[in-house]
Design a protein around this motif. Structure first.
Motif, PDB file in Angstrom:
ATOM      1  N   ASP A   1       0.848  -1.207   0.000  1.00 23.98           N
ATOM      2  CA  ASP A   1       0.000   0.000   0.000  1.00 23.98           C
ATOM      3  C   ASP A   1       0.880   1.253   0.000  1.00 23.98           C
ATOM      4  OD1 ASP A   1      -2.119  -1.731   0.305  1.00 23.98           O
ATOM      5  OD2 ASP A   1      -2.441  -1.292   2.428  1.00 23.98           O
ATOM      6  N   ASN A   2       1.886   1.226   0.862  1.00 18.77           N
ATOM      7  CA  ASN A   2       2.750   2.406   1.011  1.00 18.77           C
ATOM      8  C   ASN A   2       3.467   2.726  -0.299  1.00 18.77           C
ATOM      9  OD1 ASN A   2       5.880   3.240   2.038  1.00 18.77           O
ATOM     10  ND2 ASN A   2       4.198   4.400   2.923  1.00 18.77           N
ATOM     11  N   LEU A   3       4.085   1.716  -0.887  1.00 19.84           N
ATOM     12  CA  LEU A   3       4.874   1.972  -2.093  1.00 19.84           C
ATOM     13  C   LEU A   3       4.001   2.312  -3.299  1.00 19.84           C
ATOM     14  CD1 LEU A   3       7.602  -0.809  -1.797  1.00 19.84           C
ATOM     15  CD2 LEU A   3       7.993   1.652  -1.714  1.00 19.84           C
ATOM     16  N   SER A   4       2.769   1.813  -3.299  1.00 24.89           N
ATOM     17  CA  SER A   4       1.977   1.990  -4.521  1.00 24.89           C
ATOM     18  C   SER A   4       0.915   3.079  -4.410  1.00 24.89           C
ATOM     19  CB  SER A   4       1.312   0.661  -4.913  1.00 24.89           C
ATOM     20  OG  SER A   4       0.382   0.250  -3.935  1.00 24.89           O
ATOM     21  N   THR A   5       0.680   3.627  -3.210  1.00 25.65           N
ATOM     22  CA  THR A   5      -0.393   4.629  -3.141  1.00 25.65           C
ATOM     23  C   THR A   5      -0.032   5.934  -2.437  1.00 25.65           C
ATOM     24  OG1 THR A   5      -1.377   3.818  -1.072  1.00 25.65           O
ATOM     25  CG2 THR A   5      -2.121   2.791  -3.104  1.00 25.65           C
ATOM     26  N   THR A   6       0.743   5.899  -1.376  1.00 21.33           N
ATOM     27  CA  THR A   6       0.972   7.158  -0.668  1.00 21.33           C
ATOM     28  C   THR A   6       2.303   7.791  -1.070  1.00 21.33           C
ATOM     29  OG1 THR A   6       1.809   5.934   1.263  1.00 21.33           O
ATOM     30  CG2 THR A   6      -0.464   6.617   1.331  1.00 21.33           C
ATOM     31  N   ALA A   7       2.196   8.983  -1.607  1.00 17.77           N
ATOM     32  CA  ALA A   7       3.316   9.909  -1.756  1.00 17.77           C
ATOM     33  C   ALA A   7       4.589   9.370  -2.380  1.00 17.77           C
ATOM     34  CB  ALA A   7       3.658  10.519  -0.407  1.00 17.77           C
ATOM     35  N   PHE A   8       4.574   9.306  -3.693  1.00 18.99           N
ATOM     36  CA  PHE A   8       5.820   9.053  -4.417  1.00 18.99           C
ATOM     37  C   PHE A   8       6.632  10.350  -4.492  1.00 18.99           C
ATOM     38  CE2 PHE A   8       3.222  10.946  -7.656  1.00 18.99           C
ATOM     39  CZ  PHE A   8       4.130  11.674  -8.410  1.00 18.99           C
ATOM     40  N   ALA A   9       7.822  10.260  -5.073  1.00 11.20           N
ATOM     41  CA  ALA A   9       8.653  11.455  -5.275  1.00 11.20           C
ATOM     42  C   ALA A   9       9.201  11.470  -6.703  1.00 11.20           C
ATOM     43  CB  ALA A   9       9.807  11.463  -4.274  1.00 11.20           C
ATOM     44  N   ARG A  10       9.678  12.646  -7.094  1.00 18.81           N
ATOM     45  CA  ARG A  10      10.325  12.872  -8.406  1.00 18.81           C
ATOM     46  C   ARG A  10       9.344  12.664  -9.580  1.00 18.81           C
ATOM     47  NH1 ARG A  10      13.322  13.796  -4.065  1.00 18.81           N
ATOM     48  NH2 ARG A  10      15.078  12.434  -3.694  1.00 18.81           N
ATOM     49  N   ASP A  11       9.697  11.795 -10.519  1.00 18.02           N
ATOM     50  CA  ASP A  11       8.951  11.648 -11.768  1.00 18.02           C
ATOM     51  C   ASP A  11       9.028  12.943 -12.570  1.00 18.02           C
ATOM     52  OD1 ASP A  11       7.662  10.094 -13.608  1.00 18.02           O
ATOM     53  OD2 ASP A  11       5.986   9.546 -12.314  1.00 18.02           O
ATOM     54  N   TYR A  12      10.256  13.430 -12.722  1.00 18.63           N
ATOM     55  CA  TYR A  12      10.529  14.662 -13.471  1.00 18.63           C
ATOM     56  C   TYR A  12      11.231  14.293 -14.770  1.00 18.63           C
ATOM     57  CZ  TYR A  12       9.298  19.054 -11.164  1.00 18.63           C
ATOM     58  OH  TYR A  12       8.618  20.148 -10.692  1.00 18.63           O
ATOM     59  N   HIS A  13      10.674  14.759 -15.848  1.00 16.64           N
ATOM     60  CA  HIS A  13      11.221  14.433 -17.168  1.00 16.64           C
ATOM     61  C   HIS A  13      11.800  15.714 -17.746  1.00 16.64           C
ATOM     62  CE1 HIS A  13       9.308  10.486 -16.796  1.00 16.64           C
ATOM     63  NE2 HIS A  13       8.480  11.178 -16.034  1.00 16.64           N
ATOM     64  N   MET A  14      13.113  15.826 -17.609  1.00 11.69           N
ATOM     65  CA  MET A  14      13.767  17.118 -17.811  1.00 11.69           C
ATOM     66  C   MET A  14      14.580  17.143 -19.106  1.00 11.69           C
ATOM     67  SD  MET A  14      15.157  17.626 -13.881  1.00 11.69           S
ATOM     68  CE  MET A  14      16.014  16.063 -13.710  1.00 11.69           C
ATOM     69  N   THR A  15      14.558  18.300 -19.745  1.00 10.97           N
ATOM     70  CA  THR A  15      15.497  18.565 -20.825  1.00 10.97           C
ATOM     71  C   THR A  15      16.334  19.745 -20.357  1.00 10.97           C
ATOM     72  OG1 THR A  15      13.868  17.839 -22.434  1.00 10.97           O
ATOM     73  CG2 THR A  15      15.742  19.106 -23.268  1.00 10.97           C
ATOM     74  N   GLY A  16      17.627  19.523 -20.270  1.00 11.00           N
ATOM     75  CA  GLY A  16      18.505  20.577 -19.772  1.00 11.00           C
ATOM     76  C   GLY A  16      19.482  21.018 -20.840  1.00 11.00           C
ATOM     77  N   GLU A  17      19.797  22.313 -20.835  1.00  5.64           N
ATOM     78  CA  GLU A  17      20.745  22.846 -21.819  1.00  5.64           C
ATOM     79  C   GLU A  17      21.674  23.851 -21.146  1.00  5.64           C
ATOM     80  OE1 GLU A  17      18.658  23.800 -25.827  1.00  5.64           O
ATOM     81  OE2 GLU A  17      17.126  23.924 -24.256  1.00  5.64           O
ATOM     82  N   LEU A  18      22.913  23.845 -21.590  1.00  8.35           N
ATOM     83  CA  LEU A  18      23.849  24.881 -21.163  1.00  8.35           C
ATOM     84  C   LEU A  18      24.457  25.523 -22.404  1.00  8.35           C
ATOM     85  CD1 LEU A  18      25.956  23.239 -18.279  1.00  8.35           C
ATOM     86  CD2 LEU A  18      24.063  24.875 -18.046  1.00  8.35           C
TER      87      LEU A  18
ATOM     88  N   ALA B   1      24.606  30.474 -20.024  1.00 12.03           N
ATOM     89  CA  ALA B   1      23.154  30.426 -19.829  1.00 12.03           C
ATOM     90  C   ALA B   1      22.718  28.994 -19.519  1.00 12.03           C
ATOM     91  CB  ALA B   1      22.423  30.920 -21.064  1.00 12.03           C
ATOM     92  N   VAL B   2      21.603  28.889 -18.808  1.00 15.25           N
ATOM     93  CA  VAL B   2      21.015  27.575 -18.525  1.00 15.25           C
ATOM     94  C   VAL B   2      19.551  27.599 -18.929  1.00 15.25           C
ATOM     95  CG1 VAL B   2      20.450  28.206 -16.121  1.00 15.25           C
ATOM     96  CG2 VAL B   2      20.622  25.791 -16.756  1.00 15.25           C
ATOM     97  N   ARG B   3      19.110  26.455 -19.470  1.00 15.89           N
ATOM     98  CA  ARG B   3      17.702  26.366 -19.864  1.00 15.89           C
ATOM     99  C   ARG B   3      17.190  24.990 -19.444  1.00 15.89           C
ATOM    100  NH1 ARG B   3      16.863  28.824 -25.609  1.00 15.89           N
ATOM    101  NH2 ARG B   3      17.949  26.972 -26.319  1.00 15.89           N
ATOM    102  N   ALA B   4      16.002  24.960 -18.892  1.00 11.94           N
ATOM    103  CA  ALA B   4      15.431  23.673 -18.490  1.00 11.94           C
ATOM    104  C   ALA B   4      13.957  23.638 -18.829  1.00 11.94           C
ATOM    105  CB  ALA B   4      15.615  23.445 -16.992  1.00 11.94           C
ATOM    106  N   ASN B   5      13.542  22.500 -19.357  1.00 13.65           N
ATOM    107  CA  ASN B   5      12.146  22.294 -19.685  1.00 13.65           C
ATOM    108  C   ASN B   5      11.724  20.970 -19.065  1.00 13.65           C
ATOM    109  OD1 ASN B   5       9.670  21.860 -21.157  1.00 13.65           O
ATOM    110  ND2 ASN B   5      10.395  23.535 -22.462  1.00 13.65           N
ATOM    111  N   VAL B   6      10.643  21.010 -18.300  1.00 11.92           N
ATOM    112  CA  VAL B   6      10.294  19.830 -17.505  1.00 11.92           C
ATOM    113  C   VAL B   6       8.835  19.438 -17.695  1.00 11.92           C
ATOM    114  CG1 VAL B   6      10.221  18.852 -15.163  1.00 11.92           C
ATOM    115  CG2 VAL B   6      11.928  20.595 -15.725  1.00 11.92           C
ATOM    116  N   ILE B   7       8.606  18.131 -17.863  1.00 12.58           N
ATOM    117  CA  ILE B   7       7.261  17.577 -17.718  1.00 12.58           C
ATOM    118  C   ILE B   7       7.233  16.900 -16.357  1.00 12.58           C
ATOM    119  CG2 ILE B   7       5.618  15.836 -18.533  1.00 12.58           C
ATOM    120  CD1 ILE B   7       5.705  18.031 -20.475  1.00 12.58           C
ATOM    121  N   ALA B   8       6.317  17.354 -15.502  1.00  7.79           N
ATOM    122  CA  ALA B   8       6.227  16.826 -14.147  1.00  7.79           C
ATOM    123  C   ALA B   8       4.996  15.936 -14.036  1.00  7.79           C
ATOM    124  CB  ALA B   8       6.132  17.974 -13.142  1.00  7.79           C
ATOM    125  N   ASP B   9       5.229  14.650 -13.746  1.00 11.04           N
ATOM    126  CA  ASP B   9       4.120  13.701 -13.609  1.00 11.04           C
ATOM    127  C   ASP B   9       3.640  13.715 -12.163  1.00 11.04           C
ATOM    128  OD1 ASP B   9       2.448  11.513 -13.418  1.00 11.04           O
ATOM    129  OD2 ASP B   9       3.702  10.213 -14.675  1.00 11.04           O
TER     130      ASP B   9
END
Lengths: 289, 800
Positions: free
Chosen positions: B301-318, B328-336
């Motif tokens: 129950d704990n691992l599958s239902t309460t409070a996950f973390a991260r799941d960030y799908h990032m594109t980073g550029e320098l 310069a830094v640029r970041a574009n993120v899809i956050a699940d």
């Protein structure tokens, strides 16, 4: 831990176990170390009506040698296997493998009989028993029979053990002098089943391999004996080329499925690598003995 | 008033055991004896037990729920569904992020294992029996699993309840599966810098969904006293006062009639910040049945239902010049965020502190865009041992800097030294809006390089490469932003993120102090006592710290985001100083001296230049017996502290790995961690925090992932698959430190619990990728399981 309702039995004699098994049939489950059964009950994947705990039966424990045979009681724990002077001297693959099974808490409870009889392809001992050409003593109220490990395993959780039978002893032919053996296992972490593992025994005489066996863990419906892999090194000097041929044969024989441990391609490659390493170590141990 | 026998100043300081003392943890006495008191240890008379019927599907309509057979089970008293909660308006609950979350599935299920019905029974076994016998009929809907497909025109609509809404609590949205869009920085200037830069690098870097997985899962015991109308909830709450306010807002009960108690908590790491259906159902069941009701999660129950973390799908550029100087830094993120936006964090921004993505580097310009989306996965998005989204940001920038080093051919340490914010630049205003309070990054990295003989390691690596062996050296020079936080930046449901401490000095000179925070293993009972000990000259052993009971503790916002020491620790020091000010008045009165003539000396006030003094212990008695006219009796006070800024701990980590080229097995040969958390209150507790955080970082990097198959079945949600490193797998840690005190904190402390997780993860990845750098590899996805590392080996033909 919230299993379903069950009745708990703790007989003191093997005959009483056999009587209970005869009475309950499929509704009765033998509890040895409990490290496969209890997690299944916790998840309610198993809901046996009767639990028959065999831990009170002293005659099911112990390791002895008689007439060229090492006899291991089915309820002997993995910790006892690791601590056995007899096994460490004459059949070290068993204590070596026990050390790779889970953690000390599990090994203090988990038994070799449970490991062999459960029919889970992830268990480590079945492949070793295939490689050692061990046999199992199965008893029911009518009597007992001896069955080769190589005849015992049929499919996942399916073995030759009948509902009314209890595995009481494991008979391992005492390895001849000049036999080397090794169990190589790759796993993700402590407590995990093998990504792939290989058990190898081999005998050398005058620089030539006179006998060999290769068996694999957790890469098929049951532990697998790879006859082709053994043939690849028999009669050879067990040089690099022979080892490669054996690894290729083991890879051809295995049938892993993709799971969280890796792809079929990876697990197959690890069968090859573990086979290679087990042969090399077994060979080095021949020289050392 | 003289000591007998007379102790030296040093001996007196040692007796006190204050700031800087490596004092053993006071709480461990009960934990190592098995005498801790966790939620599941609480057993109240007549207590009932609840368990959930959970969805077998990721996305489906509920056609019917048949509870008849379940109600026939001996011991089952009730089966509660959304229909039963609806009249109480408890079938949905507001989330901390402004969205609504289903308490029990209302007409449809949105993720596998979602709570569908709550079975209440006389014992835990009967509850589980009842769960098995509830028959739910579903009509399956197509699931949406890949967050990158969430905003497609033909993507399945997950949230019918908000499909037409212009916003779900975090600004405008443009698709039924869209939650928010967040942009920060100067886009035009950033684009321009990229246009003209000599060097540009870009990498898609995912931070997989993982889970804090505390040893103790979530749970509660709710008890409604029908006679006096008081609801008491014992639970795994990292922020008990916030829970009390939220419960009041949801139920309409007066806050004075709600008591929230967090007993001993077996680790939180963000998992225990949010509100979960189990809490609401247990409380509702207790109100309905008149009995206390316990709900405890299983591991699955704990691992599958309460409070996950991260799941960030990032594109980073320098963007950089030829010398590797970042422009310069640029970041574009899809956050699940899963099916409901239940991310639990106190910042006013939907991506939290992600704009700390400039890291330790002096970057002139940058731009960040984050889009949050719904998917058919468990809801959440919590900060797993970090401030919200800081670990994702640190991972991105530390990876990008490595990639830039490879692209320019500059050594990975050297490129960092060339780009660091310099010590004289503090306070430093970053291009994405933060004011870094203090730091000395070059000293930290140079100390680390010397400690591990960095030049020697690079030489060894070159020799190994010649032999076809794979050795990697990973560097992480991270900057954290912790201590939420300034009320202008941070709130939870409108409550400012101050924190509090109340101190009571007893007549005989011992102390009880209560705080608005809640330890979950951080050692508050030990460290906060040390702050008071130093401030008041009272031995730490005579100081009791209490937290977690809203009936007794002053209002506070709880413990997460490394905020306890930066915020409540500051309140503690300030409260102690208020006590000390009053004590001085009393001492002056008793000693018949002027306050101006009194000097503080370890544990007493001394009349300057004399041998006349008064110990704090004696002042305490005087406070209850002999105070000057116009002064109240007693020696108690409370302080509420609103920090002027976050704190910015930093560190320099170096990790050395050897890789088995045939199996993909990664062996961590060496891990050196230098941390700077400002003033060090208890070095032993700090070391413990770093060891724990690094072990979790190792777990995340090497094997923690909650993944899903294409139909939305959650994979790996048990400890068979989910990697919780044990002492066998965990590498040896070498810890070291520098001290750059926080300029705005009363004792100069910064917070340490999360640095090793934030800084550790990129160190592992950087080391593993570095092992392959000479083959042109710039990135490898986490977690670095043997199977994944082998895939790289196999593609490069290195395993032959």
């Amino acid at each position: 831990m919230t299993p379903g309702v069950f009745e708990y039995h703790r007989p003191n004699k093997v005959e009483d176990v056999l009587a209970l098994l005869a009475e309950f049939g499929d509704d009765g489950k033998v509890l040895a170390g409990g490290h496969s059964l209890v997690p299944m009950m916790k998840l309610r994947l198993a809901e046996p009506a009767h639990i028959i705990d065999i831990n009170a039966i002293a005659s099911l424990r112990g390791i002895r040698e008689e007439e060229g045979m090492i006899v291991i009681g089915a309820a002997t724990t993995q910790a006892e296997i690791m601590g056995s002077d007899l096994l460490n001297e004459k059949c070290r693959i068993l204590p070596d493998a026990a050390a790779l099974i889970a953690d000390p808490q599990v090994r203090n409870c988990g038994t070799i009989g449970g490991n062999c009889a459960n029919g889970d392809p992830g268990n480590d001992d079945p492949a070793i028993m295939l490689a050692l050409n061990a046999s199992y003593t199965l008893q029911n109220q009518a009597g007992q029979r001896q069955i080769a490990a190589r005849e015992f395993y049929e499919a996942v959780y399916t073995t030759a053990l009948a509902e009314d039978e209890l595995l009481t002893e494991i008979h391992v032919p005492a390895p001849a002098k000049g036999t080397g053996m090794s169990y190589q296992k790759i796993k993700r972490k402590v407590g995990d089943y093998a990504i792939a593992a290989a058990a190898v025994t081999l005998s050398m005489s005058a620089g030539q391999c006179t006998d060999a066996a290769v068996a694999l863990t957790n890469v098929g419906d049951t532990a697998l004996l790879s006859l082709e892999a053994a043939e690849a090194i028999k009669g050879s000097a067990v040089d690099a080329r022979a080892i490669d041929r054996a690894a290729d044969a083991a890879m051809a024989d295995c049938e892993p499925v993709e799971d969280m441990r890796g792809t079929v391609e990876y697990r197959t490659a690890m069968v090859g690598e573990m086979t290679r390493r087990a042969i090399a170590e077994a060979l080095s141990r021949v020289a050392g003995s | 008033m003289s000591d007998a026998p007379e102790l030296t100043l040093e001996e007196r300081e040692a007796t006190i055991g204050g700031i800087g003392t490596a004092r053993k943890r006071k709480e461990d006495a009960r934990f190592i004896r098995g005498k801790g008191n966790y939620v599941d240890d609480i057993k109240l008379p007549g207590m009932l037990h609840g368990d959930f019927v959970r969805s077998s599907h990721a996305h489906a309509l509920i056609k019917s729920i048949d509870t008849e057979e379940a109600l026939k089970v001996d011991g089952v008293l009730a089966v509660i569904t959304a229909k039963d909660l609806e009249p109480l308006s408890l079938h949905w609950m507001p989330t901390l992020a402004g969205d609504m979350a289903a308490v029990l599935a209302d007409k449809k299920v949105h993720f596998q294992n979602q709570e569908v019905a709550f079975v209440v029974a006389a014992d835990r076994y009967a509850a589980a029996d009842g769960v098995q016998r509830v028959d739910v009929e579903y009509e399956e809907l197509p699931p949406l699993i890949d967050p990158k497909r969430a905003l497609d025109d033909d993507a399945p609509v997950i949230r019918d309840d908000v499909a037409e809404n212009d916003e779900v609590g975090q600004g405008s949205r443009h698709h039924p599966n869209h939650i928010f869009e967040w942009k920060v920085g100067d886009k035009e200037a950033t684009d321009a810098a990229f246009e003209t830069a000599d060097i540009r690098i870009r990498e898609e870097i995912a931070y997989p969904r993982c889970h804090p997985s505390p040893l103790e899962t979530c749970g509660c015991v709710a008890s409604m006293d029908a006679v006096n109308g008081k609801l008491t909830v014992y639970g795994t709450f990292q922020a008990p006062h916030v829970v009390r306010t939220v419960v009041s807002l949801i139920t309409g009960l007066a806050e004075s009639n709600i008591r929230i108690v967090s007993p001993d908590i077996g680790g939180g790491f963000g998992n225990k910040v949010g509100a979960y259906p189990g809490y609401v159902c247990a409380a509702a069941a207790s109100i309905v049945t008149g009995h206390p009701v316990k709900w405890i999660e299983s591991r699955i129950d704990n691992l599958s239902t309460t409070a996950f973390a991260r799941d960030y799908h990032m594109t980073g550029e320098l963007a950089a010049d030829k010398d590797g100087k970042i422009l310069a830094v640029r970041a574009n993120v899809i956050a699940d965020h899963g099916a409901f936006n239940t991310h639990a964090q106190p910042m006013k921004w939907p991506a939290g502190l992600f704009n700390i993505v400039t890291g330790s580097y002096n970057i002139p310009v940058g731009h960040v865009e984050v889009n949050g989306v719904f998917t058919n996965k468990a809801p959440g998005g919590v900060a797993y041992r970090c401030s919200f989204r800081v670990t994702e940001a640190a991972y991105l920038i530390e990876r990008l800097v490595d990639i830039l080093a490879q692209k320019t051919g500059i050594d990975k340490a050297e490129i960092r030294l060339r780009n660091f914010v310099q010590p004289e630049q503090f306070p430093y205003s970053s291009c994405l809006g933060w004011e870094y309070d203090s730091g000395d990054y070059p000293t930290a990295l140079q100390t680390a390089m010397q400690a591990v003989d960095y030049a020697g390691l690079r030489k060894e690596q070159a020799e190994k490469r010649d032999k076809g062996e794979l050795m990697g050296i990973g560097i992480s020079t991270f900057t954290e932003i912790v201590g939420a936080g300034p009320v202008r930046n941070c709130d939870i449901v409108g409550l400012g993120m101050f924190d509090s401490c109340e101190i009571r000095v007893h007549p005989t000179g011992s102390v009880i102090a209560r705080l608005g925070t809640k330890s979950q293993g951080q050692g508050h009972e030990t460290t906060f006592a040390q702050i008071i000990a130093t401030e008041l000259g009272i031995p730490s052993d005579d100081i009791t710290i209490e937290e977690g009971d809203t009936d007794t503790a002053p209002y506070g916002l709880g413990t997460y985001g490394s905020r306890s020491t930066p915020v409540a620790g500051a309140a503690t020091a300030r409260a102690a100083r208020k006590i000390k000010d009053k004590a001085k008045k009393i001492a002056a009165h008793v000693l018949e001296a002027s306050e101006d003539d009194l000097e503080w000396e370890v544990d007493r006030f001394r009349v300057a230049g004399s041998d006349i003094s008064m110990k704090m212990k004696d002042i305490a008695m005087a406070a209850y017996s002999n105070v000057p006219d116009g002064l109240e009796h007693g020696l108690e006070t409370t302080d509420y502290y609103n920090p002027p800024n976050f704190t910015y701990p930093f560190g320099a980590y170096i990790c050395v790995v050897d890789i088995d080229r045939f199996t993909g097995d990664v062996k961590v040969r060496r891990f050196y961690a230098l941390d700077d958390c400002g003033t060090r209150i208890n070095p032993m507790v700090i070391d413990g925090q770093i060891h724990g955080g690094l072990a979790e970082a190792y777990g995340i990097a090497m094997g923690q992932e909650i993944s899903y198959d294409e139909t939305g079945n959650v994979l790996g949600a048990s400890l068979m698959d989910y990697f919780l490193p044990t002492s066998v797998e965990t590498p040896e840690w070498e810890t070291d430190f520098t001290v750059t005190p926080c300029p705005h904190h009363p004792i100069g402390a910064k917070g340490i619990g999360e640095s090793p997780n934030v800084g550790g993860v990129p160190a592992f990845t950087n080391a593993i990728v570095d092992a392959f750098a000479h083959h042109g590899v710039t990135h490898m996805p986490m977690p670095h399981t043997q199977a994944k590392v082998w895939q790289t080996l196999n593609e490069l033909g290195l395993n032959k």
